[in-house]
Structure formats: C-alpha cells, structure tokens
Write a protein that holds these residues in place. Structure first.
Motif, PDB file in Angstrom:
ATOM      1  N   HIS A 182      54.322  -3.231  77.041  1.00 47.15           N
ATOM      2  CA  HIS A 182      53.537  -2.176  76.388  1.00 47.15           C
ATOM      3  C   HIS A 182      53.738  -0.805  77.046  1.00 47.15           C
ATOM      4  O   HIS A 182      52.974   0.132  76.753  1.00 47.15           O
ATOM      5  N   GLU A 183      54.722  -0.723  77.944  1.00 50.53           N
ATOM      6  CA  GLU A 183      55.043   0.539  78.632  1.00 50.53           C
ATOM      7  C   GLU A 183      53.835   1.104  79.391  1.00 50.53           C
ATOM      8  O   GLU A 183      53.558   2.297  79.371  1.00 50.53           O
ATOM      9  N   LEU A 184      53.117   0.195  80.070  1.00 55.14           N
ATOM     10  CA  LEU A 184      51.929   0.588  80.832  1.00 55.14           C
ATOM     11  C   LEU A 184      52.105   0.380  82.339  1.00 55.14           C
ATOM     12  O   LEU A 184      51.226   0.733  83.123  1.00 55.14           O
ATOM     13  N   TYR A 185      53.227  -0.210  82.731  1.00 61.35           N
ATOM     14  CA  TYR A 185      53.420  -0.555  84.140  1.00 61.35           C
ATOM     15  C   TYR A 185      53.457   0.703  85.024  1.00 61.35           C
ATOM     16  O   TYR A 185      52.873   0.749  86.094  1.00 61.35           O
ATOM     17  N   THR A 186      54.130   1.745  84.544  1.00 62.86           N
ATOM     18  CA  THR A 186      54.216   3.005  85.303  1.00 62.86           C
ATOM     19  C   THR A 186      52.834   3.610  85.482  1.00 62.86           C
ATOM     20  O   THR A 186      52.492   4.131  86.543  1.00 62.86           O
ATOM     21  N   LEU A 187      52.011   3.538  84.427  1.00 61.82           N
ATOM     22  CA  LEU A 187      50.642   4.076  84.492  1.00 61.82           C
ATOM     23  C   LEU A 187      49.835   3.366  85.582  1.00 61.82           C
ATOM     24  O   LEU A 187      49.072   3.991  86.321  1.00 61.82           O
ATOM     25  N   LEU A 188      50.022   2.037  85.682  1.00 59.00           N
ATOM     26  CA  LEU A 188      49.317   1.273  86.715  1.00 59.00           C
ATOM     27  C   LEU A 188      49.798   1.682  88.104  1.00 59.00           C
ATOM     28  O   LEU A 188      48.991   2.016  88.977  1.00 59.00           O
ATOM     29  N   LYS A 189      51.127   1.647  88.304  1.00 62.62           N
ATOM     30  CA  LYS A 189      51.687   1.824  89.642  1.00 62.62           C
ATOM     31  C   LYS A 189      51.659   3.272  90.138  1.00 62.62           C
ATOM     32  O   LYS A 189      51.499   3.524  91.324  1.00 62.62           O
ATOM     33  N   GLU A 190      51.826   4.226  89.189  1.00 65.00           N
ATOM     34  CA  GLU A 190      51.949   5.621  89.639  1.00 65.00           C
ATOM     35  C   GLU A 190      50.690   6.445  89.445  1.00 65.00           C
ATOM     36  O   GLU A 190      50.588   7.539  89.999  1.00 65.00           O
ATOM     37  N   LEU A 191      49.749   5.923  88.658  1.00 62.96           N
ATOM     38  CA  LEU A 191      48.515   6.702  88.446  1.00 62.96           C
ATOM     39  C   LEU A 191      47.281   5.940  88.921  1.00 62.96           C
ATOM     40  O   LEU A 191      46.610   6.361  89.860  1.00 62.96           O
ATOM     41  N   GLU A 192      46.992   4.801  88.278  1.00 66.43           N
ATOM     42  CA  GLU A 192      45.711   4.142  88.548  1.00 66.43           C
ATOM     43  C   GLU A 192      45.611   3.567  89.963  1.00 66.43           C
ATOM     44  O   GLU A 192      44.572   3.686  90.611  1.00 66.43           O
ATOM     45  N   MET A 193      46.657   2.917  90.450  1.00 72.43           N
ATOM     46  CA  MET A 193      46.562   2.324  91.790  1.00 72.43           C
ATOM     47  C   MET A 193      46.511   3.364  92.907  1.00 72.43           C
ATOM     48  O   MET A 193      45.668   3.272  93.798  1.00 72.43           O
ATOM     49  N   PRO A 194      47.367   4.409  92.884  1.00 74.07           N
ATOM     50  CA  PRO A 194      47.210   5.450  93.906  1.00 74.07           C
ATOM     51  C   PRO A 194      45.835   6.121  93.841  1.00 74.07           C
ATOM     52  O   PRO A 194      45.238   6.450  94.863  1.00 74.07           O
ATOM     53  N   LEU A 195      45.328   6.307  92.599  1.00 72.48           N
ATOM     54  CA  LEU A 195      44.009   6.925  92.440  1.00 72.48           C
ATOM     55  C   LEU A 195      42.914   6.051  93.051  1.00 72.48           C
ATOM     56  O   LEU A 195      41.974   6.558  93.668  1.00 72.48           O
ATOM     57  N   ALA A 196      43.030   4.724  92.876  1.00 71.06           N
ATOM     58  CA  ALA A 196      42.027   3.803  93.408  1.00 71.06           C
ATOM     59  C   ALA A 196      41.847   4.003  94.911  1.00 71.06           C
ATOM     60  O   ALA A 196      40.721   3.964  95.435  1.00 71.06           O
ATOM     61  N   LEU A 197      42.939   4.226  95.613  1.00 68.27           N
ATOM     62  CA  LEU A 197      42.875   4.419  97.071  1.00 68.27           C
ATOM     63  C   LEU A 197      42.192   5.737  97.412  1.00 68.27           C
ATOM     64  O   LEU A 197      41.426   5.821  98.377  1.00 68.27           O
ATOM     65  N   ILE A 198      42.446   6.775  96.608  1.00 69.59           N
ATOM     66  CA  ILE A 198      41.794   8.075  96.827  1.00 69.59           C
ATOM     67  C   ILE A 198      40.298   7.962  96.566  1.00 69.59           C
ATOM     68  O   ILE A 198      39.471   8.445  97.347  1.00 69.59           O
ATOM     69  N   LEU A 199      39.942   7.294  95.466  1.00 70.45           N
ATOM     70  CA  LEU A 199      38.521   7.117  95.125  1.00 70.45           C
ATOM     71  C   LEU A 199      37.806   6.317  96.212  1.00 70.45           C
ATOM     72  O   LEU A 199      36.655   6.595  96.548  1.00 70.45           O
ATOM     73  N   ALA A 200      38.490   5.315  96.754  1.00 68.27           N
ATOM     74  CA  ALA A 200      37.894   4.503  97.822  1.00 68.27           C
ATOM     75  C   ALA A 200      37.571   5.378  99.028  1.00 68.27           C
ATOM     76  O   ALA A 200      36.489   5.277  99.630  1.00 68.27           O
ATOM     77  N   GLU A 201      38.505   6.249  99.390  1.00 67.49           N
ATOM     78  CA  GLU A 201      38.263   7.158 100.525  1.00 67.49           C
ATOM     79  C   GLU A 201      37.092   8.090 100.226  1.00 67.49           C
ATOM     80  O   GLU A 201      36.252   8.354 101.095  1.00 67.49           O
ATOM     81  N   MET A 202      37.037   8.606  98.991  1.00 64.51           N
ATOM     82  CA  MET A 202      35.933   9.497  98.597  1.00 64.51           C
ATOM     83  C   MET A 202      34.590   8.772  98.667  1.00 64.51           C
ATOM     84  O   MET A 202      33.607   9.307  99.177  1.00 64.51           O
ATOM     85  N   GLU A 203      34.569   7.528  98.152  1.00 63.70           N
ATOM     86  CA  GLU A 203      33.331   6.742  98.193  1.00 63.70           C
ATOM     87  C   GLU A 203      32.909   6.463  99.627  1.00 63.70           C
ATOM     88  O   GLU A 203      31.733   6.559  99.978  1.00 63.70           O
ATOM     89  N   HIS A 204      33.881   6.082 100.451  1.00 63.04           N
ATOM     90  CA  HIS A 204      33.594   5.743 101.848  1.00 63.04           C
ATOM     91  C   HIS A 204      33.096   6.976 102.619  1.00 63.04           C
ATOM     92  O   HIS A 204      32.150   6.891 103.399  1.00 63.04           O
ATOM     93  N   THR A 205      33.729   8.120 102.369  1.00 65.09           N
ATOM     94  CA  THR A 205      33.340   9.366 103.050  1.00 65.09           C
ATOM     95  C   THR A 205      31.930   9.776 102.647  1.00 65.09           C
ATOM     96  O   THR A 205      31.093  10.098 103.494  1.00 65.09           O
ATOM     97  N   GLY A 206      31.643   9.751 101.353  1.00 67.50           N
ATOM     98  CA  GLY A 206      30.325  10.155 100.868  1.00 67.50           C
ATOM     99  C   GLY A 206      30.138  11.656 100.930  1.00 67.50           C
ATOM    100  O   GLY A 206      30.989  12.396 101.442  1.00 67.50           O
ATOM    101  N   VAL A 207      29.019  12.123 100.388  1.00 69.05           N
ATOM    102  CA  VAL A 207      28.716  13.557 100.394  1.00 69.05           C
ATOM    103  C   VAL A 207      27.355  13.748 101.052  1.00 69.05           C
ATOM    104  O   VAL A 207      26.409  13.006 100.793  1.00 69.05           O
ATOM    105  N   LEU A 208      27.276  14.742 101.950  1.00 66.11           N
ATOM    106  CA  LEU A 208      26.049  14.969 102.715  1.00 66.11           C
ATOM    107  C   LEU A 208      24.974  15.609 101.853  1.00 66.11           C
ATOM    108  O   LEU A 208      25.253  16.503 101.051  1.00 66.11           O
ATOM    109  N   VAL A 209      23.745  15.130 102.039  1.00 60.35           N
ATOM    110  CA  VAL A 209      22.599  15.665 101.294  1.00 60.35           C
ATOM    111  C   VAL A 209      21.607  16.277 102.278  1.00 60.35           C
ATOM    112  O   VAL A 209      21.275  15.672 103.297  1.00 60.35           O
ATOM    113  N   ASP A 210      21.163  17.474 101.977  1.00 56.61           N
ATOM    114  CA  ASP A 210      20.122  18.140 102.766  1.00 56.61           C
ATOM    115  C   ASP A 210      18.783  17.569 102.298  1.00 56.61           C
ATOM    116  O   ASP A 210      18.166  18.072 101.345  1.00 56.61           O
TER     117      ASP A 210
END
Length: 878
Positions: free
Chosen positions: A470-498
């Motif tokens: 279905h020509e979706l393999y590139t989307l998985l490997k080059e977009l969604e999977m690299p993004l998952a790692l970035i999102l994980a770092e963002m979630e782990h880091t969190g944002v500070l609340v006053d």
C-alpha cells in the motif's frame, strides 16, 4: 414438559431499544445502541422464559395489505433515523449467532406473523408468550397466550393475561380491536372517531360490549356531540377496526415445528459480541471461562521465566514488550517484560530486568534490532528506570494504525486476530476489565505476555508486506517511528507549571464567578441553581418570558445553541453563557491541571495519541493541552502558568500560518489561490475581494470575517446550512457565498469534485505523503452517511497533509538542534504550533533555525510560512 413458544416483535423491540438508550457506537464507528438494547432483552427472555420454540418477526416493508383499505395507514410517521435503520441488519446477524429463527412476509406485518403462530401454538397446546412494545398485540391474549408489553423503554415488561387486562384496562382481549376502532391510534394513523379517547371508548364498551351492538343502540348514547361524531364517522370506526385487527390466518411459510430452539453456541455469540464491542455482556453468555481453562485449550507455548538475564538470551533480532496495564504509562508500573526471538521466549520480572547491566546494555544497543509494540510507551517506561531504549526498527502499533486508521482497537490481540493469528488471548480475558482488572499470578501473566511477544514476529512479517503493497512503509519508517521517539522525549521531559500562579488564577476565577452569579440573581429577581436546566428554564421562559426555542422531555432546553439564539433578547443570557465558560475553565482546566501536576517536579507530562485520529493529527490527553480555550482572555491567561524549567530560559513558540489553505492551494492547483499566497496577499482579504466584487481598500472587517469563515469552511466541505449557522445569515446568502467562492477559485471546485469521484472509485483518499483513509460509506445509499464520507474525502488530504508536514518539521528540527549541539528542546505540539524551551543565549539562533526548518520541510507550489514569538511563559510566547 410443556412446550413454550416465544414470539418477539423484532421491529417494535428494536425501535424501543434505540430510543431508550443513548447513541452508542463500537470501535468501527458503527451505531449499536439498538442492537445492545435488543440483546439485553433477548438474554433476559432466554433466561426467564426458557423457550422450546422461538421466533423473531419483522415487518417486510412499508406497504401492507392494510394500505389497500386505507392509503394513509401509518402515514405521517417520521422517517426512520439512519442511525437506527443501519442497525436492523445487525439485529438479524445477532439472531443468526444465537441460532434464532427470524421471519418476515411481504405485504404483512410482524403482528400478523405473530398472530398466526400464536393461534397455531394454542391449537397445539403450547404455552405462548408474545413480546412487543405495541399494545395492539393485547387482542391475542388468552388463557394460553400471555402478551408482555415493554415499558420504561425495554428495561421492564408488563405481562397481560385475560385477568390482568380486565383489571388494568377494563376490557377483554376481544374488545381491544373495538377499543382501537373507537379511539383510533395516532402512531399507526388509524383515524377512529373524533372526540373519543380511551376513557370514553372504554365506557362505551363496558355498556355495549361490541362496536356492532353500540351502533344498534346508538340512540341510547348520551351526549349530543358524541352521538353526532359516532354517526358521522361510522365508516371510519369500522375501517379502523379492520385496520387494527391482526390477521391470524396469514399465508406464512413457517410452522411451529420449524421454530424448535436448542440454544446457542457461546463461542459464536462471544465472537459477535467482541466485534460489536459488547464486552460487558460476555459473562452473561457463559463465555468467561477462567484464564487457566482458556489457556489449557490453546496450543502450548514454551518459554522461560528468568531470574537472571544472560547475553545468550539475545540473538540480535528480538521482539520486546514492556507490559503495562494502564494507558497512563507515566504513572503505571511495568508488570513484566517479554522477549522473544525466532527460537526462544522469555518472561523477565521487572526488577530482574531493571537491575541487570546485561539487559540495559542490550536495550541501549542501537545495533540490536527490536520489534516493539508502541515504541513511545516502551521508551518512556524505560526512561523512567534510567534505560534509554534504542534499536527499535518496527512498531506494530503504528503499522496497524497506518494500515487502517478507522480501527479503534490496535492492541496486540485485536491486531493478531484480524491478521488470523489466534494464539493470543484478549487482554481483558486475562486481566479483567474496569473495576475487575487485576494482575494474575506470574505463570498466567508470563504465558500471556510471551504469547503477545511471539505474535510480534509473525505480525511484523505480515504487516511489512501489506505496508509495502500500500506504499505506506516509508511513512512508517521515515515519519511515524522517528516521531514516536521525539514524542517520547517530550512526554518524559514534561512542561513546568507555576503551581502558585495557577492556584491564584483559580481563586481569581472563583471570585469572578461569584460576581457574575450575583449579577444573574439580580437580573432574575431570585436565587437559583444556574447549573440546573430544571431551575434555569422556568426563570428564563416563564418568569422573564423569553421566547421558547426548544423543549425537551424534562422541560425547556437551555443548551448553549439555544441560549446563543437568545443572546440579544435579554442581558441575563450573555452572563449565563460567560458563567458557563468560566465554570468550565475553573473545573476542567484550573482544577484539572492541578490534579495532574507531578508533586515532586511540578511538571505536567501530557500523553500524545499518535495512533488515534483518522487524519493523522496528534491528540493529547491527561491532560489535553491542545484544547485550552484561547478565545476568551481568561482561557488565554491559563498559559501564563506554563513556564521554562530552567533559570534564564525562555519559551519559544512557532506556528504555521494558514497551513491548510496553503495545502489546499497546492493540491487543488488553483492558479488564483497559488498567486495570492505567492504574492504574500492576505488570503481572507483576497477572498473577500473576489466574493464581494470589491477593491482591497473597500474590504470591511465584517467582509473579511465572512470570507475567513468561507475559506476555512471550504476546507471542511461546509454546506450552505453550516455556513449560515456560522455567520448568522440565511441559507440563501450562504449558498451565494459558496457559489461565488467556487467561481473565483475554479481549481478548488474541480478538486472537490474529483477527489469525491476518486474516493468512490478507490474506496480511500491519501495525503501527499501517502497516508490513507478508507471511506466505505462513500457509496452508501444512506444520504447522511454518504454526505459525511464525501466531506471527509475533501478534507482528509488537506488536514492529513498539514499533519504530516508538522510531523516532518519536528523530525527535521530535532536533527538540526542535535547537529548544532543546542540545549533547546521541544516541549509541546498543539496542532500547527510547536513550543520549545531554550536558554536565552540560544534565542537568536532559534529565530533563524525554527522557521527555516518548518518552512522548508517540504516543497509545495506555495510558500509555507511559520511565525514565532517567545517570552517568560507560554502566554508571552503568543
């Protein structure tokens, strides 16, 4: 043993179930409330009645032999809602799973089928029970036939025997049709005699017994008007009796011998229940065996529960599962870890893995390929334990999501079963559901987890083939999977609340609510519960005399859309609307945010759903930081509480300007739209000039506002009705707006038409990066379903491409920040906006890098534009 025949009026019970229950739909988006209600009643019937013979009768169509007597029979009935009509095939499918015979007969109603079979049942000395929501059936009552009539929707039934009927309605079964002849039946459009209700009809029948006898003694009837109506409408009365009479001699092709009921296979029914999403009913059908019993029936699986991790366990191509029973994985414990390669499988207790240097070394080795389920969850879970998971080369969750984003259930057992792998149990079969959820003993847990882990190997093979096809393999490997790692770092880091600032806002909001409350009481002339529609309704529509827009079963509607229509009628209305908005801010956002702040770090760790929306957009939950209302100042102020996590750092926000309209210009290849963006012209002003045929200097702020609504509405396939509601204009004016827009931008019109045709041909649409969305309803005969699918076909390539672009920009930006060895890091993504935090000394570099990365991540026929701001808080960075 007495033979027991149960006859169910399928149409009546399904209708009642639909209107008794709120609209429900399963994970495929199919409405199921009527089927669910019907099922609960069916299970109760089977448990209580224990039938030896059983049939569900349905109406065959809208026309019956009664229409030849009276064309208006059942006329005036509202059209069956599409949400209900699409459930009738599911009810029939349900009956097939239960091995229950269902039957319909052309030109006859379900009542006639039931009447004919109940008569046959009596002749054969059966005990007969009829179940319906229709009191017409009461004419079938006899010493051998009980009619159960549903009440309170479908939750209760009233069992009518001849004795109970006489006590309750003061008539005999034979008199039911005489009663209908006199009083008529508005639901079936049976006319009866004007002015004769149930009370009068009952009184006449108690005196004269039958319709014939009544007309023989018509002169004795007291009451001039009544006698006149009976005289003038004698034909109507006799016709009504004919219409109301159930035909007990219908030419049916089933006999009682065909209706023998032997019970059902819980396996067949449980399979359908799972498909429909009726998990809560599984225990009602005896489908909930113990986990041990189910596992014993399954093919045995060899695995080892390890107490020490060794290097021999890893061959370099493992499947890995970090098992957590809650989606809230920032706070949930890891219950165990599953590892499987082609030869062996292992269950590692959490502490054994976390304390093992061998496990840590393997987990952090980027060269050791790992098939995972949910890379983001796995990375966050192990980061909390000080392990940075690397080498994830295939994510089964994201692969499943890309293959069919309309599927809501992307857990391993559901994916495995869809792919024909039956060696895995559903999680709720092992852990239970809701309040009953618990961790089983280690042997059961290990067996289940290893089965899921082994399934990942099989799934990867099957899914990779399908993704490539279905020509979706590139989307998985080059977009969604690299993004998952970035999102994980963002979630782990969190944002500070006053936190003190947020609490202060809460106090201020509370004070403001109290002020508005007093103002509302003064305008109303009394105190009442503003949040109670039952109390608010009478104040507005009786005491203050405002025009009534809509009524509900419980009184006056005070819904937001109703109050908005009354906004200019009385000064109390804007205050009530503001009171509600501020109340929601206080409860959902101030109190809601304070609940999820980490007590030790004062940070919020939102969780991004990467495999949820059908367009590819990210959503955020626990808490939803993408939804903080910013249209009112009090909502915007909440962003003051989001601050940098380090001293002398700032927050930096960048967002795409009108990205969806720019994508539309590119996809539609509309020359005028492309030219407007290339020249840097304000697109809403340009549209106002085109739609209103005026020069730039003649465009008023109201014209631009209306043009903006048209521009964004077009992207969502807006109708003239929808636009008229948005702008508060007539449908005719809205229709003219849309027509003039398409005249100005013919490329957009051509795109809209072409994409719908393409979707009908292919069954799906794609984004520029080839993300698919399937649209099976696009060829539906149901107008509402088809129209929604057509609007979706127009919008998905635009919204989905915009979502893909910002995802790619995040990946490019992350790489650039790493290459430049900057400390700046991404914190949040809010649709078209990225929020970073960085040291102040990196600000000048950020101003250059962030817009450049966002604007050059893809090449379109129009320029992408990213605007930025920065400050001491998220509020200041806007």
């Amino acid at each position: 043993m007495t033979n027991k025949l149960v006859l169910i009026d399928g149409n009546s019970i399904t209708y009642r179930a639909f209107f008794a229950l709120p609209l429900l739909n399963n994970d495929k988006g199919v409405y199921t409330n009527a089927v669910y209600g019907f099922t609960t009643m069916l299970l109760r019937i089977l448990e209580e009645q224990k039938p030896t013979h059983l049939l569900v009768a349905f109406d065959a169509g809208k026309t019956t032999f009664r229409h030849s007597t009276y064309k208006e029979y059942k006329g005036g009935r509202q059209k069956t809602p599409s949400e209900l009509s699409e459930q009738f095939p599911l009810v029939r499918e349900l009956l097939d799973a239960f091995n229950i015979r269902h039957y319909e007969l052309e030109n006859y109603e379900a009542d006639d089928i039931i009447g004919t079979l109940s008569k046959q049942g009596q002749e054969k000395d059966f005990e007969v029970t009829v179940i319906s929501g229709d009191k017409d059936m009461l004419q079938l009552v006899s010493k051998d036939v009980t009619v159960n009539v549903t009440k309170k929707g479908i939750s209760e039934v009233e069992a009518y025997t001849p004795e109970y009927l006489l006590e309750k309605m003061e008539v005999t079964p034979e008199q039911i049709i005489e009663l209908k002849a006199l009083m008529g039946d508005s639901s079936d459009n049976i006319p009866g005699v004007p002015g004769v209700g149930q009370k009068t009809a009952t009184k006449l029948l108690k005196q004269y017994e039958t319709l014939d006898n009544l007309y023989e003694h018509l002169e004795e009837v007291s009451g001039k008007k009544l006698k006149e109506n009976l005289t003038n409408h004698k034909e109507d009365a006799y016709m009504s009796r004919e219409l109301a009479t159930i035909n007990c001699e219908s030419p049916i092709e089933v006999s009682i011998d065909d209706l023998s009921y032997e019970g059902y296979s819980s396996q067949d029914v449980s399979s359908l229940f799972k498909d429909l999403g009726f998990q809560s009913l599984l225990n009602r059908i005896g489908a909930e065996e113990t986990v041990e019993e189910i596992q014993e029936k399954m093919e045995e699986i060899n695995f080892e529960i390890v107490d020490k991790v060794t290097e021999e366990m890893f061959t370099g191509d493992e499947a890995l599962i970090i098992e957590m029973l809650s989606d809230s994985y920032h706070t949930a414990p890891i219950e165990g870890i599953g590892i499987a390669n082609q030869e062996k499988a292992y269950f590692i207790p959490t502490e054994v893995a976390i304390e093992s240097e061998v496990f840590k070394k393997w987990a952090e080795d980027a060269k050791s390929k790992k098939i995972v389920f949910d890379a983001k969850q796995s990375l966050v879970a192990l980061l909390k334990k000080g392990i940075h998971l690397q080498g994830m080369h295939f994510d089964v969750l994201l692969a499943s999501y890309l293959l069919d984003p309309s599927e809501n259930n992307h857990d391993i057992p559901a994916i495995a079963h869809r792919m024909g792998i039956k060696s895995v149990l559903y999680d709720e079969e092992v852990y239970g559901k809701g309040a009953k959820m618990k961790v089983p003993g280690q042997e059961i847990l290990a067996d289940h987890l290893v089965r899921k882990t082994k399934a990942l190997h099989l799934l990867q093979e099957k899914m990779e083939e399908e993704l490539r096809e279905h020509e979706l393999y590139t989307l998985l490997k080059e977009l969604e999977m690299p993004l998952a790692l970035i999102l994980a770092e963002m979630e782990h880091t969190g944002v500070l609340v006053d936190v003190p600032r947020l609490e202060e806002m809460g106090t201020e909001l509370k004070r403001r609510l109290e002020e508005i409350e007093k103002e509302i009481y003064e305008l109303a002339g009394e105190e009442f519960n503003i949040n109670s529609p039952k109390q608010l309704g009478p104040i507005l529509f009786e005491k203050l005399g405002l025009r009534i827009i809509k009524k509900t079963k419980t009184g006056y509607s005070t819904a937001a859309d109703v109050l908005e229509q009354l906004e200019h009628d009385h000064e109390i209305i804007p205050k009530i609307l503001l009171y509600r908005q501020l109340g929601k801010l206080q409860s959902t956002y101030i109190e809601g945010l304070l609940k999820v702040v980490d007590k030790e770090s004062s940070k919020i760790h939102t969780r991004y759903n990467q495999a949820l929306t059908q367009t590819g957009r990210l959503s955020s939950i626990e808490p939803n930081l993408q939804n903080i209302p910013i249209r009112i100042e009090e909502g915007r102020k909440i962003r003051h509480a989001f601050v940098p996590s380090e001293k002398d750092w700032i927050l930096f926000a960048a967002d795409y300007s009108q990205i969806e309209l720019r994508v539309l210009a590119h996809i539609a290849k509309d020359e005028k739209l492309i030219a407007a963006f290339k020249s840097g012209q304000d697109i809403h002003t340009q549209t106002a000039m085109d739609v209103f045929h005026v020069k730039e200097e003649e465009v008023t702020s109201n014209m631009r506002r209306q043009a903006k609504a048209v521009n964004f509405g077009i992207v969502y396939g807006i109708s003239d009705f929808g636009l008229s509601q948005n702008l508060g204009i007539t449908r005719k004016e809205a229709k003219q707006f849309i027509e003039r827009y398409f005249e100005s931008y013919p490329g957009v019109k051509a795109y809209m038409d072409d994409i719908v045709q393409e979707a009908k041909h292919k069954g799906y649409v794609t984004t520029l990066m080839n993300r698919r969305r399937y649209l099976p309803e696009i060829t539906s005969r149901n107008f509402n379903l088809r129209s929604f699918a057509e609007r979706t076909a127009m919008n998905t390539p635009i919204q989905g491409t915009a979502a893909d672009i910002i995802k790619k920009a995040m990946i490019d930006l992350r790489e650039k920040l790493k290459d430049e060895k900057m400390q700046a890091r991404m914190l949040l993504q809010v649709h078209d906006e990225l929020i970073l935090e960085a040291p102040k000394e990196e600000l000048e570099k950020l101003k250059e890098i962030v817009p450049a990365m966002m604007e050059n991540t893809v090449e379109l026929s129009v320029p992408l534009k990213a605007e930025y701001a920065f400050g001491e808080s998220w509020y200041d960075a806007k």
